[in-house]
Design an enzyme around this catalytic site. Structure first.
Site, PDB file in Angstrom:
ATOM      1  N   ASP A  10      -9.078 -14.681  35.691  1.00 44.89           N
ATOM      2  CA  ASP A  10      -7.645 -14.520  35.468  1.00 44.89           C
ATOM      3  C   ASP A  10      -6.941 -14.760  36.802  1.00 44.89           C
ATOM      4  O   ASP A  10      -7.581 -14.750  37.863  1.00 44.89           O
ATOM      5  CB  ASP A  10      -7.382 -13.097  34.952  1.00 44.89           C
ATOM      6  CG  ASP A  10      -5.908 -12.742  34.930  1.00 44.89           C
ATOM      7  OD1 ASP A  10      -5.128 -13.493  34.321  1.00 44.89           O
ATOM      8  OD2 ASP A  10      -5.546 -11.717  35.543  1.00 44.89           O
ATOM      9  N   ILE A  11      -5.628 -14.972  36.774  1.00 47.12           N
ATOM     10  CA  ILE A  11      -4.897 -15.219  38.021  1.00 47.12           C
ATOM     11  C   ILE A  11      -4.186 -13.966  38.533  1.00 47.12           C
ATOM     12  O   ILE A  11      -4.569 -13.388  39.543  1.00 47.12           O
ATOM     13  CB  ILE A  11      -3.880 -16.366  37.835  1.00 47.12           C
ATOM     14  CG1 ILE A  11      -4.624 -17.693  37.607  1.00 47.12           C
ATOM     15  CG2 ILE A  11      -2.988 -16.489  39.075  1.00 47.12           C
ATOM     16  CD1 ILE A  11      -3.717 -18.890  37.390  1.00 47.12           C
ATOM     17  N   ASP A  12      -3.131 -13.554  37.834  1.00 47.26           N
ATOM     18  CA  ASP A  12      -2.268 -12.484  38.347  1.00 47.26           C
ATOM     19  C   ASP A  12      -2.961 -11.127  38.299  1.00 47.26           C
ATOM     20  O   ASP A  12      -3.373 -10.653  37.238  1.00 47.26           O
ATOM     21  CB  ASP A  12      -0.971 -12.441  37.533  1.00 47.26           C
ATOM     22  CG  ASP A  12      -0.204 -13.747  37.633  1.00 47.26           C
ATOM     23  OD1 ASP A  12       0.377 -14.005  38.693  1.00 47.26           O
ATOM     24  OD2 ASP A  12      -0.217 -14.517  36.655  1.00 47.26           O
ATOM     25  N   GLY A  45      -2.727 -16.600  31.315  1.00 46.89           N
ATOM     26  CA  GLY A  45      -1.606 -16.729  30.400  1.00 46.89           C
ATOM     27  C   GLY A  45      -0.573 -17.710  30.910  1.00 46.89           C
ATOM     28  O   GLY A  45       0.350 -18.089  30.186  1.00 46.89           O
ATOM     29  N   LYS A 186      -7.557 -15.914  25.143  1.00 43.35           N
ATOM     30  CA  LYS A 186      -8.392 -16.481  26.195  1.00 43.35           C
ATOM     31  C   LYS A 186      -9.833 -16.613  25.716  1.00 43.35           C
ATOM     32  O   LYS A 186     -10.529 -17.579  26.051  1.00 43.35           O
ATOM     33  CB  LYS A 186      -8.347 -15.601  27.448  1.00 43.35           C
ATOM     34  CG  LYS A 186      -7.020 -15.606  28.185  1.00 43.35           C
ATOM     35  CD  LYS A 186      -7.124 -14.780  29.460  1.00 43.35           C
ATOM     36  CE  LYS A 186      -5.809 -14.712  30.201  1.00 43.35           C
ATOM     37  NZ  LYS A 186      -5.908 -13.959  31.473  1.00 43.35           N
ATOM     38  N   ASP A 209      -7.661  -8.357  34.498  1.00 45.32           N
ATOM     39  CA  ASP A 209      -7.033  -7.047  34.749  1.00 45.32           C
ATOM     40  C   ASP A 209      -5.941  -6.684  33.753  1.00 45.32           C
ATOM     41  O   ASP A 209      -5.480  -5.549  33.726  1.00 45.32           O
ATOM     42  CB  ASP A 209      -6.402  -7.030  36.152  1.00 45.32           C
ATOM     43  CG  ASP A 209      -5.108  -7.800  36.210  1.00 45.32           C
ATOM     44  OD1 ASP A 209      -4.062  -7.205  36.503  1.00 45.32           O
ATOM     45  OD2 ASP A 209      -5.121  -9.011  35.932  1.00 45.32           O
ATOM     46  N   ASN A 212      -3.754  -8.983  28.228  1.00 49.92           N
ATOM     47  CA  ASN A 212      -4.147 -10.245  27.599  1.00 49.92           C
ATOM     48  C   ASN A 212      -5.574 -10.650  27.950  1.00 49.92           C
ATOM     49  O   ASN A 212      -6.063 -11.690  27.507  1.00 49.92           O
ATOM     50  CB  ASN A 212      -3.175 -11.368  27.960  1.00 49.92           C
ATOM     51  CG  ASN A 212      -3.145 -11.673  29.444  1.00 49.92           C
ATOM     52  OD1 ASN A 212      -3.471 -10.824  30.271  1.00 49.92           O
ATOM     53  ND2 ASN A 212      -2.736 -12.870  29.798  1.00 49.92           N
TER      54      ASN A 212
END
Length: 259
Positions: A10-12, A45, A186, A209, A212
């Site tokens: 994931d990114i954020d 997302g 995802k 984290d 989603n």
């Protein structure tokens, strides 16, 4: 390394800290994985145009974007799952009546159905990206949209959940909610990639984290929740690492034996 694995990030709040910065230890860990021959991918997302710079910085060409609705493998589109446009038009009419702005998103750009709104500014500004939606209330015409954003306060999305059954609604900000095709996630996007590459479950890993990420973390066999995740997210994962600010990615990869 004895066998190749695929790792989805994931990114954020996972790759990027809460200031939207990439920790040095995280970047180092990604390149160590790649040098060892593993496949490194992103599962986010975000829209593809929202993390192009990050992909270039990390030399990543495989990703699940829009929470699984736009999937790319080695730079080529592998899978798309667009929104139901007639239902989205009806939702947008309801949202306009409620003073809840909507942002339409395809793989190239995003457009708002209203000229300006404080909720859009607050939500998009929190992502710290160099793109802001301009006004085009008919952007949904003659193109596929993979996600939309509904801007409303917490709890106000319940009306839409009850009325619009073609969509799933996932909150990502106090005034922002993702609108996804029903059942899109995802996890489903990841499945398209691992099916194509042929990775068995024991060689699939995922870090996340957010809310989603729950389906992803509960589906991927070797799942790792960040220390900064909410308890419900941690409960979905097999492992819990340190927070993103504490080099959680590097620590987590060591924990599961990939570094």
């Amino acid at each position: 390394m004895t066998e190749q694995s695929v790792i989805f990030f994931d990114i954020d709040g996972t790759l990027l800290d809460h200031d939207k910065e990439l920790p040095h230890a995280t970047k180092e860990a990604i390149f160590q994985l790649k040098e060892a021959g593993h496949v490194v991918a992103i599962a986010t997302g975000r829209a593809p145009f929202m993390f192009e710079d990050l992909r270039k910085e990390l030399d990543i060409h495989t990703y699940v974007s829009y929470n699984g609705q736009f999937v790319v493998l080695n730079g080529k589109v592998l899978h798309t799952n667009p929104l139901n446009i007639p239902s989205l038009v009806k939702l947008t009419e309801t949202a306009l009546h409620n003073n809840h702005p909507v942002v339409f998103m395809d793989h190239k750009d995003m457009k708002a159905n209203v000229p300006e709104h404080s909720y859009i500014k607050e939500g998009i500004d929190s992502l710290k990206i160099d793109r802001f939606p301009t006004h085009d209330p008919y952007y949904y015409k003659e193109r596929e949209l993979y996600q939309s954003l509904l801007f409303c306060k917490e709890g106000e999305e319940k009306q839409y959940e009850q009325e619009f059954h073609d969509f799933d609604f996932i909150r990502w900000h106090p005034v922002g909610v993702d609108i996804l095709p029903k059942g899109g996630s995802k996890a489903r996007g990841i499945q398209k990639i691992v099916d194509k590459l042929g990775f068995p479950p024991e060689h699939q890993y995922a870090f996340g984290d957010g809310l989603n990420d729950i389906e992803m973390l509960s589906t991927v066999q070797n799942s790792i929740a960040m220390g900064n995740a909410e308890d419900t997210v941690k409960e979905a994962a097999k492992f819990v690492t340190k927070s993103v600010e504490e080099d959680g990615i590097y620590h987590g990869l060591q924990m599961v034996g990939l570094l």
